[in-house]
Enzyme design. Structure first.
Site, PDB file in Angstrom:
ATOM      1  N   THR A   1       1.780   7.035   0.292  1.00  0.00           N
ATOM      2  CA  THR A   1       0.885   5.923  -0.052  1.00  0.00           C
ATOM      3  C   THR A   1       0.909   5.620  -1.552  1.00  0.00           C
ATOM      4  O   THR A   1       1.239   6.493  -2.366  1.00  0.00           O
ATOM      5  CB  THR A   1      -0.566   6.266   0.354  1.00  0.00           C
ATOM      6  OG1 THR A   1      -1.388   5.113   0.218  1.00  0.00           O
ATOM      7  CG2 THR A   1      -1.146   7.374  -0.495  1.00  0.00           C
TER       8      THR A   1
ATOM      9  N   SER B   1       0.817  -1.220   0.000  1.00  0.00           N
ATOM     10  CA  SER B   1       0.000   0.000   0.000  1.00  0.00           C
ATOM     11  C   SER B   1       0.843   1.260   0.000  1.00  0.00           C
ATOM     12  O   SER B   1       0.311   2.368   0.093  1.00  0.00           O
ATOM     13  CB  SER B   1      -0.892  -0.006   1.243  1.00  0.00           C
ATOM     14  OG  SER B   1      -0.101  -0.291   2.389  1.00  0.00           O
TER      15      SER B   1
ATOM     16  N   ARG C   1      -6.342   9.018 -10.461  1.00  0.00           N
ATOM     17  CA  ARG C   1      -6.982   9.298  -9.163  1.00  0.00           C
ATOM     18  C   ARG C   1      -5.941   9.738  -8.124  1.00  0.00           C
ATOM     19  O   ARG C   1      -4.882   9.157  -8.003  1.00  0.00           O
ATOM     20  CB  ARG C   1      -7.703   8.046  -8.674  1.00  0.00           C
ATOM     21  CG  ARG C   1      -8.430   8.198  -7.326  1.00  0.00           C
ATOM     22  CD  ARG C   1      -7.588   7.724  -6.157  1.00  0.00           C
ATOM     23  NE  ARG C   1      -8.357   7.633  -4.911  1.00  0.00           N
ATOM     24  CZ  ARG C   1      -7.801   7.397  -3.720  1.00  0.00           C
ATOM     25  NH1 ARG C   1      -6.511   7.258  -3.601  1.00  0.00           N
ATOM     26  NH2 ARG C   1      -8.546   7.309  -2.646  1.00  0.00           N
TER      27      ARG C   1
ATOM     28  N   THR D   1      -5.778   7.914   7.516  1.00  0.00           N
ATOM     29  CA  THR D   1      -5.634   6.729   6.686  1.00  0.00           C
ATOM     30  C   THR D   1      -7.047   6.276   6.343  1.00  0.00           C
ATOM     31  O   THR D   1      -8.005   6.668   7.007  1.00  0.00           O
ATOM     32  CB  THR D   1      -4.849   5.622   7.427  1.00  0.00           C
ATOM     33  OG1 THR D   1      -4.677   4.493   6.567  1.00  0.00           O
ATOM     34  CG2 THR D   1      -5.545   5.176   8.691  1.00  0.00           C
ATOM     35  N   GLY D   2      -7.168   5.496   5.297  1.00  0.00           N
ATOM     36  CA  GLY D   2      -8.507   5.040   4.939  1.00  0.00           C
ATOM     37  C   GLY D   2      -8.948   5.566   3.591  1.00  0.00           C
ATOM     38  O   GLY D   2      -8.119   6.002   2.784  1.00  0.00           O
TER      39      GLY D   2
ATOM     40  N   THR E   1      -1.654   3.217   4.142  1.00  0.00           N
ATOM     41  CA  THR E   1      -0.889   4.465   4.115  1.00  0.00           C
ATOM     42  C   THR E   1      -0.096   4.649   5.397  1.00  0.00           C
ATOM     43  O   THR E   1      -0.618   4.412   6.476  1.00  0.00           O
ATOM     44  CB  THR E   1      -1.883   5.639   3.995  1.00  0.00           C
ATOM     45  OG1 THR E   1      -2.446   5.588   2.696  1.00  0.00           O
ATOM     46  CG2 THR E   1      -1.215   6.972   4.206  1.00  0.00           C
TER      47      THR E   1
HETATM   48  C1  SD4 Z   1      -5.992   6.933  -0.216  1.00  0.00           C
HETATM   49  N1  SD4 Z   1      -5.901   7.348   2.127  1.00  0.00           N
HETATM   50  O1  SD4 Z   1      -5.324   7.048  -1.226  1.00  0.00           O
HETATM   51  C2  SD4 Z   1      -5.285   6.617   1.058  1.00  0.00           C
HETATM   52  C3  SD4 Z   1      -5.287   5.141   1.252  1.00  0.00           C
HETATM   53  C4  SD4 Z   1      -5.178   4.687   2.660  1.00  0.00           C
HETATM   54  O2  SD4 Z   1      -5.519   3.215   4.315  1.00  0.00           O
HETATM   55  O3  SD4 Z   1      -4.820   5.405   3.545  1.00  0.00           O
HETATM   56  N2  SD4 Z   1      -5.556   3.540   2.993  1.00  0.00           N
HETATM   57  O4  SD4 Z   1      -7.222   7.017  -0.221  1.00  0.00           O
END
Ligand code: SD4
Length: 338
Positions: free
Chosen positions: A210, A90, A220, A243-244, A192
């Site tokens: 990330t 990731s 994107r 994160t997320g 991330t």
């Molecule tokens: C994103 N926030 O590109 C990042 C991905 C991530 O845990 O943090 N995943 O949307």
């Protein structure tokens, strides 16, 4: 229940939010309720980073701080570890590609004087955090994107390389068979990496890097390179990082809002929780809700810190003088089944 949810359920079974609630002993200004932290109370230095890969990242950053290097250098050195690790799917090299099979990276870094550097949609450079730092130091801008970011990186001496590993290519080809976009967050417990530092002088710094959501559309950009969304700090108040699912964090200006709530006197935990609740309220009838996960980490000027996520499974690494480097499960609003 989907396989993915079953996996997450097993992976996080027994994980109940155990973040310690540390009250924010703010000193009240005469008329306003604003967080003003007496310098002598600060617990420093302190490093917090998202997910399990925060542990080795914190170790390296700590080593840098102890050698007297700047917190900006410490963040870069710390998060370069997961960036370089092909087993971490990731972040950086080995990250899952987009739906066209391209690994595209987002990163940003911010210092205590509010200087920021950011790169988004960067391809072919293993350490986007280092390019983001160069944007901060060597350009009049905050953010460079895509081909321009790559051009800048090459002009700064970075070397272009293939970041798509055989494993990620295989997974991408398998994904192509169904081509269903459903970002998976938490799996294998690394996503991330966001790192926040309160240094010896009591100044705040942050960074975030990330490969973004797996199988995203080409082009994107998520929240991670966006100052105010994936990362924000105000050196008078505190720092926060996310994160997320980036789309949800961008929609709500997540990290900036966490810092604003700390400014109003909320503790890091209260601030993270309130923004997660807000994100939930905005998304509970949204198409993204089925796979929505967001988590925040935050630290205030006193060194009080917290993590809070919408769904179970989020944790963060903390490194300080007193206890050393360890993981803490973040408190959360709901489990994946609900
Ligand atoms: C994103 N926030 O590109 C990042 C991905 C991530 O845990 O943090 N995943 O949307």
């Amino acid at each position: 229940m989907s396989d993915r949810r079953e996996f997450i359920k097993k992976a996080t079974l027994g994980t109940i939010g155990v973040s310690t609630f540390l009250s924010c002993n703010q000193v009240e200004n005469k008329n306003e309720k604003q967080a003003v932290f007496p310098e002598s109370n600060q617990k420093k230095p302190l490093i917090i980073s998202t997910w399990n890969h925060g542990l080795p990242a914190n170790n390296k950053a700590w080593e840098y701080l102890k050698k007297g290097k700047s917190a900006l250098d410490a963040i870069e050195a710390g998060v370069k570890i997961p960036e370089a690790d092909p087993a971490i799917r990731s972040v950086g090299h080995g990250g899952f590609p987009d739906r066209e099979g391209k690994v595209t990276l987002d990163a940003c870094i911010m210092d205590s004087d509010s200087n920021c550097g950011s790169v988004s949609f960067l391809q072919g450079i293993k350490h986007p955090i280092s390019v983001a730092k160069k944007v901060l130091q060597n350009t009049p801008h905050v953010m460079l994107s895509g081909q321009g970011a790559l051009q800048f990186a090459l002009s700064e001496g970075f070397v272009e390389e293939n970041l798509l590993t055989a494993e990620s290519e295989k997974d991408w080809k398998e994904w192509l068979e169904k081509s269903k976009y459903e970002p998976v967050i938490n799996i294998e417990n690394h996503d991330t990496i966001s790192m926040l530092i309160l240094d010896e002088e009591g100044n705040l710094f942050g960074g975030c890097t990330t490969s973004g959501a797996a199988w995203k559309m080409h082009g994107r950009v998520g929240d991670s390179p966006i100052i105010g969304a994936g990362l924000f700090l105000d050196n008078d108040i505190g720092a926060a990082a996310a994160t997320g699912l980036g789309e949800a964090v961008i929609r709500t200006a997540g990290s900036a809002m966490v810092v604003e709530l700390m400014r109003q006197g909320k503790s890091p935990l209260e601030a993270c929780k309130e923004i997660v609740e807000r994100i939930y309220a905005k998304h509970k009838n949204h198409k993204d809700m089925e796979y929505l996960q967001v988590g925040f980490i935050a630290v205030n000027k006193k060194g009080e810190h917290a993590g809070y996520s919408l769904r179970s499974g989020f944790n963060y690494a903390i490194c300080d003088e007193e206890i050393g480097n360890r993981m803490e499960d973040a408190a959360y609003k709901m489990s994946w089944e609900s």
